[in-house]
Design an enzyme around this catalytic site. Sequence first.
Site, short mmCIF file in Angstrom:
data_model
loop_
_atom_site.label_atom_id
_atom_site.label_comp_id
_atom_site.label_asym_id
_atom_site.label_seq_id
_atom_site.Cartn_x
_atom_site.Cartn_y
_atom_site.Cartn_z
N GLY A 1 0.79 -1.23 0.00
CA GLY A 1 0.00 0.00 0.00
C GLY A 1 0.81 1.28 0.00
O GLY A 1 1.98 1.30 0.38
N TRP B 1 0.71 5.55 1.27
CA TRP B 1 0.35 6.16 2.55
C TRP B 1 -0.82 7.12 2.48
O TRP B 1 -1.28 7.63 3.48
CB TRP B 1 1.55 6.90 3.15
CG TRP B 1 2.34 7.73 2.18
CD1 TRP B 1 3.52 7.39 1.60
CD2 TRP B 1 2.00 9.01 1.63
NE1 TRP B 1 3.93 8.38 0.74
CE2 TRP B 1 3.03 9.38 0.73
CE3 TRP B 1 0.92 9.89 1.82
CZ2 TRP B 1 3.01 10.59 0.03
CZ3 TRP B 1 0.90 11.09 1.12
CH2 TRP B 1 1.93 11.43 0.24
N ASN B 2 -1.34 7.38 1.27
CA ASN B 2 -2.36 8.44 1.21
C ASN B 2 -3.76 7.97 1.58
O ASN B 2 -4.54 8.75 2.12
CB ASN B 2 -2.33 9.11 -0.17
CG ASN B 2 -2.59 8.15 -1.30
OD1 ASN B 2 -2.48 6.94 -1.13
ND2 ASN B 2 -2.94 8.68 -2.45
N PRO C 1 1.53 -2.55 4.57
CA PRO C 1 1.17 -1.14 4.43
C PRO C 1 2.42 -0.31 4.18
O PRO C 1 3.54 -0.78 4.37
CB PRO C 1 0.58 -0.77 5.79
CG PRO C 1 0.67 -1.98 6.66
CD PRO C 1 1.49 -3.02 5.96
N THR D 1 8.47 2.88 -8.23
CA THR D 1 8.31 1.64 -7.46
C THR D 1 7.56 0.61 -8.31
O THR D 1 7.92 -0.58 -8.32
CB THR D 1 7.53 1.91 -6.16
OG1 THR D 1 8.23 2.88 -5.41
CG2 THR D 1 7.39 0.65 -5.32
N GLU E 1 -1.40 0.05 -9.40
CA GLU E 1 -2.12 1.32 -9.27
C GLU E 1 -1.08 2.39 -8.99
O GLU E 1 -0.62 2.53 -7.85
CB GLU E 1 -3.14 1.25 -8.13
CG GLU E 1 -4.30 0.32 -8.39
CD GLU E 1 -5.27 0.85 -9.43
OE1 GLU E 1 -5.16 2.03 -9.83
OE2 GLU E 1 -6.14 0.08 -9.85
N CYS F 1 -3.83 10.16 -5.94
CA CYS F 1 -3.20 9.73 -7.20
C CYS F 1 -3.96 10.21 -8.43
O CYS F 1 -3.36 10.54 -9.44
CB CYS F 1 -3.11 8.22 -7.22
SG CYS F 1 -4.71 7.45 -6.91
N GLU G 1 4.51 14.60 -11.06
CA GLU G 1 3.50 14.48 -10.01
C GLU G 1 4.01 15.20 -8.76
O GLU G 1 5.06 14.84 -8.23
CB GLU G 1 3.27 12.99 -9.73
CG GLU G 1 2.12 12.73 -8.79
CD GLU G 1 1.93 11.24 -8.49
OE1 GLU G 1 2.93 10.52 -8.31
OE2 GLU G 1 0.77 10.81 -8.43
N LYS H 1 -1.22 3.51 -19.77
CA LYS H 1 0.16 3.98 -19.94
C LYS H 1 0.96 3.70 -18.66
O LYS H 1 0.81 2.63 -18.06
CB LYS H 1 0.14 5.45 -20.37
CG LYS H 1 -0.46 5.63 -21.79
CD LYS H 1 -0.99 7.02 -22.07
CE LYS H 1 0.08 8.00 -22.46
NZ LYS H 1 -0.53 9.32 -22.80
N GLU I 1 -8.97 -1.92 -10.03
CA GLU I 1 -9.58 -2.20 -8.74
C GLU I 1 -11.04 -1.81 -8.85
O GLU I 1 -11.45 -1.06 -9.74
CB GLU I 1 -8.88 -1.41 -7.63
CG GLU I 1 -7.43 -1.87 -7.50
CD GLU I 1 -6.73 -1.46 -6.22
OE1 GLU I 1 -6.72 -0.26 -5.93
OE2 GLU I 1 -6.16 -2.34 -5.56
P1 NAD Z 1 5.95 4.51 -3.03
O1 NAD Z 1 6.05 4.01 -4.42
O2 NAD Z 1 7.07 5.21 -2.44
O3 NAD Z 1 5.63 3.29 -2.04
C1 NAD Z 1 4.50 2.47 -2.20
C2 NAD Z 1 4.69 1.17 -1.43
O4 NAD Z 1 5.69 0.38 -2.07
C3 NAD Z 1 5.17 1.37 0.01
O5 NAD Z 1 4.49 0.44 0.84
C4 NAD Z 1 6.66 1.03 -0.09
O6 NAD Z 1 7.21 0.56 1.13
C5 NAD Z 1 6.65 -0.05 -1.13
N1 NAD Z 1 7.91 -0.27 -1.84
C6 NAD Z 1 8.89 0.64 -2.11
N2 NAD Z 1 9.87 0.06 -2.83
C7 NAD Z 1 9.51 -1.23 -3.01
C8 NAD Z 1 10.11 -2.34 -3.69
N3 NAD Z 1 11.28 -2.23 -4.33
N4 NAD Z 1 9.47 -3.52 -3.70
C9 NAD Z 1 8.27 -3.64 -3.10
N5 NAD Z 1 7.65 -2.64 -2.43
C10 NAD Z 1 8.27 -1.44 -2.40
O7 NAD Z 1 4.61 5.38 -3.02
P2 NAD Z 1 4.06 6.30 -1.83
O8 NAD Z 1 4.96 7.48 -1.72
O9 NAD Z 1 3.77 5.45 -0.63
O10 NAD Z 1 2.65 6.74 -2.42
C11 NAD Z 1 2.49 7.82 -3.30
C12 NAD Z 1 2.41 7.33 -4.72
O11 NAD Z 1 1.37 6.36 -4.85
C13 NAD Z 1 2.05 8.42 -5.70
O12 NAD Z 1 2.82 8.30 -6.86
C14 NAD Z 1 0.59 8.17 -6.00
O13 NAD Z 1 0.16 8.67 -7.23
C15 NAD Z 1 0.51 6.68 -5.94
N6 NAD Z 1 -0.84 6.24 -5.67
C16 NAD Z 1 -1.56 5.60 -6.66
C17 NAD Z 1 -2.86 5.21 -6.44
C18 NAD Z 1 -3.68 4.53 -7.51
O14 NAD Z 1 -4.65 3.88 -7.18
N7 NAD Z 1 -3.34 4.63 -8.78
C19 NAD Z 1 -3.46 5.43 -5.19
C20 NAD Z 1 -2.71 6.07 -4.20
C21 NAD Z 1 -1.41 6.46 -4.46
#
Ligand code: NAD
Length: 480
Positions: free
Chosen positions: A149, A151-152, A176, A231, A249, A283, A377, A447, A454
Site C-alpha cells: 500500500g 500512505w495516502n 502497508p 516503485t 495502481e 493519485c 506528479e 500507460k 480495482e
Molecule cells: P511509493 O512508491 O514510495 O511506495 C509504495 C509502497 O511500495 C510502500 O508500501 C513502499 O514501502 C513499497 N515499496 C517501495 N519500494 C519497493 C520495492 N522495491 N518492492 C516492493 N515494495 C516497495 O509510493 P508512496 O509514496 O507510498 O505513495 C504515493 C504514490 O502512490 C504516488 O505516486 C501516487 O500517485 C501513488 N498512488 C496511486 C494510487 C492509484 O490507485 N493509482 C493510489 C494512491 C497512491
Amino acid sequence: MIAQPKASHYIDGNWLEDTAGAPLEVINPATGEVIARLHEATPAIIDAALNAAKRAQAEWAARKPVERGRILRRAADLILAQGDSLARLETLDTGKPLQETLVADWPSGADALEYFGGLAATVTGETIPLGGDFAYTLREALGVCVGIGAWNYPSQIACWKSAPALAMGNAMVFKPSEMTPLGALRLAEIFTEAGLPAGLFNVVQGRGAVGASLVTDARVDKVSLTGSVPTGRKVYAAAAEGVRHVTMELGGKSPLIIFDDADVESAVGAAMMANFYSAGQVCSNGTRVFVQKGIRKAFLERLAARAEKIVLGDPLDMATQMGPLISPAQHEKVLAYIAGACAEGATLVTGGGNHGQFVEPTVFADVTDDMTIAREEVFGPVMAVFDFDDEDEVIARANATEFGLAAGVFTADLTRAHRVIGALEAGTCWINTYNLTPVEMPFGGVKMSGVGRENGKAALEYYSQIKSVYVGMGPVDAPY
Ligand code: NAD
C-alpha cells in the site's frame, strides 16, 4: 504513545512481534509526535505470514462463495459500527482531516467489503457447445496475493485489495506503507472478529525491502501495488521473474479540461476537489487544469476566492478542511515544486506559503506544458492552470504525458463531453464532476499509470484465473 498496537504484525489470526526487526516510528504528521513504535518484519516474520496464507488458502477457496461473502459483509458492518474511532486513527496516522476520514477512507473500505461480499456468489463460468462435445470454464482463485500500500489512503487501499481477493478465495499478505502502518492492523482484527479464518489476511510491516522480499517469494501468486511509477516499475519487473499476476495502481498527472460553456461554480468546485482533497495527496488528482480562454478570468477569480477560505489546522478539529503533508520529505518536495514553478515563470494566483508541515492551497496560472510542474506528479495542494483555445489542441496537450490514470471534462455540450472523453488516454474519467470513486466503478490507469483495475466487477478478474475444461462425449477418434 496514543496509538500503539499490541504488536507490529498480525499473522495467522494473532499479533506477532519480532524486536530483531529495524525500528519503525509512527509519527502524527500534524504534531510530529511519535504515536507508535513498531519493528520491520524480519525474514522469520515474512516466512510465517506466507506459510499461514498458503496453508489457509486452500480450505477458504473450497468454501461456498456465499459463506465467504457473508464474512466480508460482516466485516463491513463492523467497520461502519466503529466509524468514529477508525476515522480518528486514520487521521492520527495520515494527518488528513477528520471531516475527510469520517466519510471517505474507512467508509469506502466498508463499501468494498460489502460490494465484493455480495458479488462473491455471483461469479460463474460459461458453457461452450462444441457439437456433441462441450467445454466449460471455472473461475478459480489465484492463491496467495501480496498487497502493498501507499500512505495516502492506507485503510481504503487495504480494503480495496483484500475484499476482491478474499471474495474470490485467495489469501493475502498485506504490507502497508511504512509511514501509515496502523489501519491495516485494525482491519486484520476486524476480519478476525467477523469470522475470517486465521491466515487469510496477514499484515507485515516494513519499508521497501520487505515489500521486495514478498514480491519474489515462490509462495506468492499475485502482487497488487499502489504506489509511485518508479516503485511500480521495480515491482512489476520483480513479479515478472516468477510470471506472477499483477495489479499496478500508480501515479498520475491527470488533465481536467474546462470548456467555456461549463458552469463556473461547479468547475471551480471540481478543480478544488481535484487538487486540495487530502492536501493534494491523491493519485487521480486533476493537477493539469486546462481552462478555455473565454472562461479563464471568471474561473481564476472564483477559484482564488474559494481557495483562500480553506481552513488549515488541527486535523482532529471538525472545522479543519486541510491537514499537513505526510512527512517532512514530502513537504520539502512540494515546496521545491512551488519555488520551481515561480522560477520557471508561472503566475502565483494564491497560496504558496507554508506553516510547519502544512502548505497553503496553491494555484498557479499561465503554466506552460514544458514547465516541471506541468510534467511531474507533485502530490501536494498545488494546482496548475493552463489556457487553451480549441478542442483538438487541448486533447493533444492533455495526452502528451507518460501517465494515464484519470481525466475530467466540464462542458454543457453533451456530444462534446463524450467525444473528448473518447479521445483521452486515461483509465478513469469523469464528466462534469471529478474524483468520485464509487466501488461499483472500475478504477485504474493506462500507460505508465498502471495495469489492471480495482473496484467494480472487473476487479474480480484480476484476483482469479480461468480453468477451461473440454468434455469429450463420444469415442476418441485418433488418426493412428
Ligand atoms: P511509493 O512508491 O514510495 O511506495 C509504495 C509502497 O511500495 C510502500 O508500501 C513502499 O514501502 C513499497 N515499496 C517501495 N519500494 C519497493 C520495492 N522495491 N518492492 C516492493 N515494495 C516497495 O509510493 P508512496 O509514496 O507510498 O505513495 C504515493 C504514490 O502512490 C504516488 O505516486 C501516487 O500517485 C501513488 N498512488 C496511486 C494510487 C492509484 O490507485 N493509482 C493510489 C494512491 C497512491
